[in-house]
Design an enzyme around this catalytic site. Structure first.
Site, mmCIF file in Angstrom:
data_model
loop_
_atom_site.group_PDB
_atom_site.id
_atom_site.type_symbol
_atom_site.label_atom_id
_atom_site.label_comp_id
_atom_site.label_asym_id
_atom_site.label_seq_id
_atom_site.Cartn_x
_atom_site.Cartn_y
_atom_site.Cartn_z
ATOM 1 N N HIS A 63 2.116 -27.316 13.433
ATOM 2 C CA HIS A 63 3.501 -27.792 13.524
ATOM 3 C C HIS A 63 3.604 -29.120 14.265
ATOM 4 O O HIS A 63 4.214 -30.084 13.794
ATOM 5 C CB HIS A 63 4.322 -26.720 14.232
ATOM 6 C CG HIS A 63 5.771 -27.019 14.294
ATOM 7 N ND1 HIS A 63 6.654 -26.731 13.291
ATOM 8 C CD2 HIS A 63 6.513 -27.586 15.275
ATOM 9 C CE1 HIS A 63 7.868 -27.098 13.651
ATOM 10 N NE2 HIS A 63 7.820 -27.616 14.845
ATOM 11 N N HIS A 101 3.707 -25.182 8.570
ATOM 12 C CA HIS A 101 4.750 -25.408 9.571
ATOM 13 C C HIS A 101 6.074 -25.058 8.928
ATOM 14 O O HIS A 101 6.139 -24.797 7.740
ATOM 15 C CB HIS A 101 4.770 -26.883 9.993
ATOM 16 C CG HIS A 101 5.085 -27.790 8.843
ATOM 17 N ND1 HIS A 101 6.353 -28.234 8.546
ATOM 18 C CD2 HIS A 101 4.290 -28.318 7.889
ATOM 19 C CE1 HIS A 101 6.311 -28.977 7.464
ATOM 20 N NE2 HIS A 101 5.083 -29.066 7.049
ATOM 21 N N ASP A 144 -1.166 -21.531 17.157
ATOM 22 C CA ASP A 144 0.120 -21.137 16.569
ATOM 23 C C ASP A 144 1.027 -22.328 16.320
ATOM 24 O O ASP A 144 1.740 -22.372 15.330
ATOM 25 C CB ASP A 144 0.824 -20.137 17.507
ATOM 26 C CG ASP A 144 2.076 -19.561 16.895
ATOM 27 O OD1 ASP A 144 3.119 -19.560 17.581
ATOM 28 O OD2 ASP A 144 2.030 -19.128 15.724
ATOM 29 N N LYS A 193 12.537 -30.038 4.797
ATOM 30 C CA LYS A 193 12.510 -31.349 4.180
ATOM 31 C C LYS A 193 13.562 -32.243 4.824
ATOM 32 O O LYS A 193 13.374 -33.443 4.929
ATOM 33 C CB LYS A 193 12.767 -31.248 2.681
ATOM 34 C CG LYS A 193 12.525 -32.546 1.950
ATOM 35 C CD LYS A 193 12.646 -32.354 0.467
ATOM 36 C CE LYS A 193 11.460 -31.627 -0.076
ATOM 37 N NZ LYS A 193 11.556 -31.412 -1.524
ATOM 38 N N LYS A 201 0.855 -19.132 7.157
ATOM 39 C CA LYS A 201 0.068 -19.547 8.326
ATOM 40 C C LYS A 201 -0.141 -18.352 9.241
ATOM 41 O O LYS A 201 0.629 -17.398 9.170
ATOM 42 C CB LYS A 201 0.786 -20.686 9.070
ATOM 43 C CG LYS A 201 1.905 -20.316 10.003
ATOM 44 C CD LYS A 201 2.466 -21.593 10.586
ATOM 45 C CE LYS A 201 3.228 -21.480 11.850
ATOM 46 N NZ LYS A 201 2.687 -20.958 13.014
ATOM 47 N N GLU A 228 9.979 -22.856 23.525
ATOM 48 C CA GLU A 228 10.761 -21.650 23.235
ATOM 49 C C GLU A 228 11.096 -20.975 24.552
ATOM 50 O O GLU A 228 10.275 -20.983 25.473
ATOM 51 C CB GLU A 228 9.943 -20.684 22.380
ATOM 52 C CG GLU A 228 9.641 -21.169 20.988
ATOM 53 C CD GLU A 228 8.776 -20.173 20.236
ATOM 54 O OE1 GLU A 228 9.330 -19.178 19.740
ATOM 55 O OE2 GLU A 228 7.559 -20.382 20.186
ATOM 56 N N ARG A 259 0.824 -1.220 0.000
ATOM 57 C CA ARG A 259 0.000 0.000 0.000
ATOM 58 C C ARG A 259 0.851 1.260 0.000
ATOM 59 O O ARG A 259 0.395 2.343 -0.338
ATOM 60 C CB ARG A 259 -0.913 -0.006 1.218
ATOM 61 C CG ARG A 259 -1.994 -1.066 1.130
ATOM 62 C CD ARG A 259 -2.878 -1.078 2.345
ATOM 63 N NE ARG A 259 -2.177 -1.594 3.505
ATOM 64 C CZ ARG A 259 -2.770 -1.944 4.628
ATOM 65 N NH1 ARG A 259 -4.075 -1.805 4.756
ATOM 66 N NH2 ARG A 259 -2.074 -2.403 5.653
#
Lengths: 510, 389
Positions: free
Chosen positions: A263, A201, A258, A205, A171, A239, A63
């Protein structure tokens, strides 16, 4: 010589990676935090590693009025700030920046999308991007639907030159089942399912492959990977930091939305799935959805017995740090959970009666994600009770920060008496001389550019997992519900310990 | 912590083992955790080096290699300095147990010179020191001759053999030797070539063109290839064109080119040419040679794939002036030339060796490239083979 479509140099043993086709990535939300901190540095690093085609281009859509050059300067500053200093090469950046463009789009103006379409055509012509476009929705979720509709109304959902068009949706994919279904409905009205890449998540890989190789390339584990030998599975995503600058989003989401719904469910499905028939995206995702379909639904009247939440308070870590309610953009009366723990049962032949305990939280003692498979005790213990610290065997898969595997088993201490103590066999993936694993966003972006949807969520998976957790979300949203407060630096509220103690178990303290 | 032990007894495997056990016991006593020391081992590495300087270079990187590959490391010095030969063998052996406290890496090292008279026993002696349940990696950090017999003996019990063909005096003869060795060791072993591994960024860049469907009609019309390089000096000042030969052989073998001619000297020392057939068409391959002012400049400079006749266009990969970046350019008819700059990520010796130690599979592409070069006899042309400066 006719080459056909097959790359004559492609050979699994030659270890040459695939590089992405020339294309244009259009980032909606170009002036936002995600673009500066993650997306541009990730794309720059892909360019640095020669994983993008010549002519690769980026259009920032936002914007804020800005010229192409102003956008390039802003992105260079962001890249310098958020990419490791030693990896910023001016010569690489200058070439990469030549492919950066900006297009102002206001939500109330059709003009912006007309100009975007014209700019994309111009880039195709000047830079050989062949009509390949990747639209990346890095805006607040409230803007997703409007952008999707606008892309559809201007036929930007299909490439005119025979190239491909894809859309990546960040997400959270919805905040509950209704909003997830609505978003899917809007997306699929404009794009086909194979064009949609839902980020669910940030598992790389490599992590997915690590788990699959451990399970399916070793003969010793698979025979034990079931209810006969496994007592419980604990999955932890911890965390040590608080919400930091994500308060505005987190207040609407909470730990369950979350981390747990997406996840951690990915981790659970990787542990619990049956071997897929192949490693292609469809085969793997088919097996994962079967796990979710077998999960025992949560009864509304027994949520308190299977789910626990908490919120970090003030203090902890030996310092007087802010509690959640003192963080920026957080209400003083907030009941948003920063910790969630859930007990899950998978009702199938492999896993019947084996509890899966999932927990995730902020301001816990350390940053850690792991899957711990705890095996059953021996049927009869030959040794005396005073023989020492006997523990059941545990196979722990460390996802982060240091990827690795450890197996704990019991051994005898040297000496005349039978003194048993647990010992660990430990294997670490990370090394000091091998390059750091590619950062999660770089991996995801490259996969989207290559058209590999393995790491992205399918529609049915997203809606199924939302449906699973709705009873818990609805219960926790009731105004009468209070939320336990836990001390920062602890492993969560006392109620979380009780969740396992009722089953005669306890949480690991990794 | 680092400990050394001087072996005073007659050198044999048991004496060395005892030395290591003593060091481990001392280390365990020093541990705070009630004398418990976790010793991990996943492989054996035998590094064969030319001299003390080589041994020092390898010793310096073993702590890094051991972080991913803890194990037993045996460094053999094939041409020890004269003063080393006059000393007693047992004084020259060092048994090092190094525990890196920050990452819990542990390994054992034995460094020993090849003393004349003991050489026939050397492979047997070393074999007696190995953990037989773990893979044995032979890192031959040395040229193939004159100790070829020693290489053969060691490679018999190694499951992975790491060589560097840049050290070959003559690629012409050296490649043939590698092919012979590859065939001989193939049943149980894997041969990895660091020189080939260094070419991965070039191969990746060129292969990347073929990943793009829109480029393929032009690539199928390639009728001219140019490989530009500077003289690559080997340790013995021979011109070693191994990397040029690798790239040519790789392209030709994967794209199905057949030589129609031998190497033609357009201009001596500057430009060579070879005519190839490809399907119903013809490809001319040029080799442009530039002199290198220093060793550091030697190597590939640019590779261009051109389509001149059918649909004109070209695809080029080039080393930037700074030697640290690569430039990729594409020019198609009716379109502007597009380019990209990326980092040339070759990796240091320890990076490459560490990766090659990881890989348990044969590199079929490498073998096919060598086999192609041998079959087409391009190896045997003196213009592309050995030339003494």
């Amino acid at each position: 010589m006719e080459l056909g479509y097959h790359n004559p140099f492609s050979d699994s043993k030659s270890r040459l990676r695939r590089s992405a086709e020339p294309c244009t990535v259009v980032i909606f939300g170009a002036s936002g935090d995600l673009t500066k901190r993650k997306l541009i540095p990730a794309l720059y690093n892909l360019a640095r590693k020669n994983l993008l085609a010549p002519g690769f281009s980026v259009v920032g859509a936002g914007r804020t009025p800005m010229s192409h050059d102003e956008f390039r300067i802003a992105m260079q500053e962001a890249n310098n700030q958020f990419t490791d200093a030693g990896l910023v090469h001016d010569i690489v950046w200058q070439n990469f920046a030549a492919g950066l463009f900006y297009n102002m789009i206001r939500s109330d103006s059709a003009d912006g999308y007309e100009k975007l379409a014209a700019l994309l055509d111009e880039i195709d012509s000047e830079r050989g991007t062949s009509g390949n476009r990747l639209f990346y929705l890095a805006t607040p979720p409230s803007m997703f639907i409007q952008i999707i509709r606008s892309l559809g109304s201007r036929s930007l959902n299909r490439s005119q030159e025979g190239g491909w068009t894809r859309i990546v949706v960040e997400k959270p994919f919805g905040l509950d089942l209704t909003s997830a279904k609505d978003l899917n409905h809007e997306l699929l009205a404009v794009f086909s399912e194979d064009q949609v890449y839902r980020i669910d998540h940030y598992l790389g890989k490599e992590t997915v492959q690590n788990i699959m190789v451990l399970r399916f390339a070793n003969g010793i584990f698979e025979p034990l990977w079931n209810r006969r030998y496994i007592d419980q599975v604990q999955i932890t995503a911890a965390e040590s930091i608080g919400v930091e600058s994500r308060g505005e989003y987190y207040e609407q989401a909470g730990a369950l939305r979350d981390m747990v719904q997406n996840h951690m469910m990915q981790l659970l499905t990787l542990v619990a799935m049956e071997p897929p028939v192949s490693l292609d995206a469809t085969a793997v995702r088919d097996e994962k959805i079967k796990v979710v379909q077998a999960i025992r639904p949560f009864a509304a009247d027994s949520i308190d017995k299977i789910a626990v939440r908490g919120q970090y308070g003030r203090g902890g870590f030996g310092r007087n740090i802010n509690g959640y309610r003192q963080e920026k953009n957080i209400s003083q009366h907030s009941t948003t959970e920063t910790y969630a723990a859930v007990k899950i049962f998978i009702d199938n032949w492999r896993w019947a009666t084996v509890p899966f305990y999932l927990r995730s939280g902020k301001r816990l003692p350390k940053r850690l994600t792991e899957i711990a498979i705890k095996f059953k005790n021996v049927p009869h213990l030959l040794f005396d009770d005073d023989a020492g610290g006997f523990e059941s065997n545990t196979l722990a898969l460390r996802i982060q920060p240091d990827k690795g595997i450890s197996l704990s088993f019991n051994a005898k201490s040297p000496g005349q008496f039978i003194d048993i103590r647990p010992v660990h066999m430990d294997f670490q993936y990370a090394t000091s001389f091998v390059k750091k694993s590619p950062e999660a966003y770089a991996r995801l972006l490259l996969d989207a550019l290559l058209g590999d949807s393995t790491l992205f969520a399918r529609r049915d998976m997203v809606e199924k997992t939302w449906g699973l957790f709705m009873p818990i979300l609805e219960k926790w949203q009731q105004p009468t519900e209070t939320i336990p407060i836990y001390e920062p630096g602890s492993w969560g509220p006392a109620e979380a310990e009780e969740l396992l103690e009722r089953d005669g178990r306890r949480w690991r303290q990794p | 912590m680092r400990e050394f032990i001087e072996l005073t007894a007659e050198l044999d495997a048991e004496t060395v083992e005892q030395g290591w056990r003593t060091l481990w016991a001392k280390q365990a006593e020093a541990e705070k955790n009630e004398g418990l020391l976790v010793k991990r081992s996943v492989l054996n590495l035998i590094a064969v080096v030319a001299d003390t300087k080589g041994a020092e270079a390898v010793s310096a990187i073993i702590p890094v290699l051991a972080r991913q590959h803890p194990g037993r490391f045996i460094i053999l010095i094939l041409n020890p300095e004269k003063e080393m030969l006059t000393r007693q063998v047992n004084e020259q052996v060092q048994c090092q147990l190094i525990v890196d406290c920050s990452v819990q890496t542990c390994y054992e090292i034995l460094i020993m010179p090849n003393v004349p008279g003991r050489a026939p026993d050397l492979p047997k002696f070393v074999q007696g020191l190995l953990h037989h349940e773990f893979p044995v990696v032979l890192w031959w950090r040395y040229i193939f001759s004159p100790n070829e017999n020693l290489f053969n003996e060691f490679s018999r019990f190694a499951s992975r053999v790491i060589i560097d063909s840049v050290s070959l005096k003559s690629p012409a003869k050296g490649f043939a030797k590698i092919i012979e060795l590859n065939n001989r060791v193939k049943t149980n072993n894997v041969v990895r070539d660091i020189n080939w591994a260094r070419l991965t960024p070039w191969r990746f860049a060129l292969a990347g063109f073929y990943d793009i469907p829109v480029y393929q009609p032009f690539l199928s019309g390639i009728d001219q290839v140019e490989i530009e390089y500077t003289h690559q000096l080997s340790r013995h000042n021979f011109i070693n064109n191994s990397q040029v030969l690798f790239m040519f052989g790789w392209l030709a073998s994967r794209l199905g080119w057949r030589p129609l001619s031998g190497i033609i000297q357009e201009q001596p020392e500057i430009l060579h040419r070879i005519e190839m057939a490809c399907g119903g068409g013809r490809i001319t391959c040029y080799f442009r040679i530039y002199p290198a002012a220093s060793h550091r400049e030697a190597g590939l400079r640019r590779i261009i794939l051109k389509s001149e006749r059918a649909s004109p266009g070209w695809f080029a990969v080039a080393l930037c002036e700074d030697g640290c970046h690569m430039q990729t350019q594409i020019s198609l008819p009716g379109k502007k030339t597009v380019e990209k700059i990326s980092c040339l990520e070759v990796g240091s010796e320890v990076d490459i060796v560490g990766k090659e130690m990881n890989v348990g599979a044969q590199d079929d592409v490498y073998e096919q490239t060598l086999a192609y070069l041998e079959r087409t006899e391009i190896l045997w042309k003196p213009e592309m083979g050995e030339t003494r400066q």
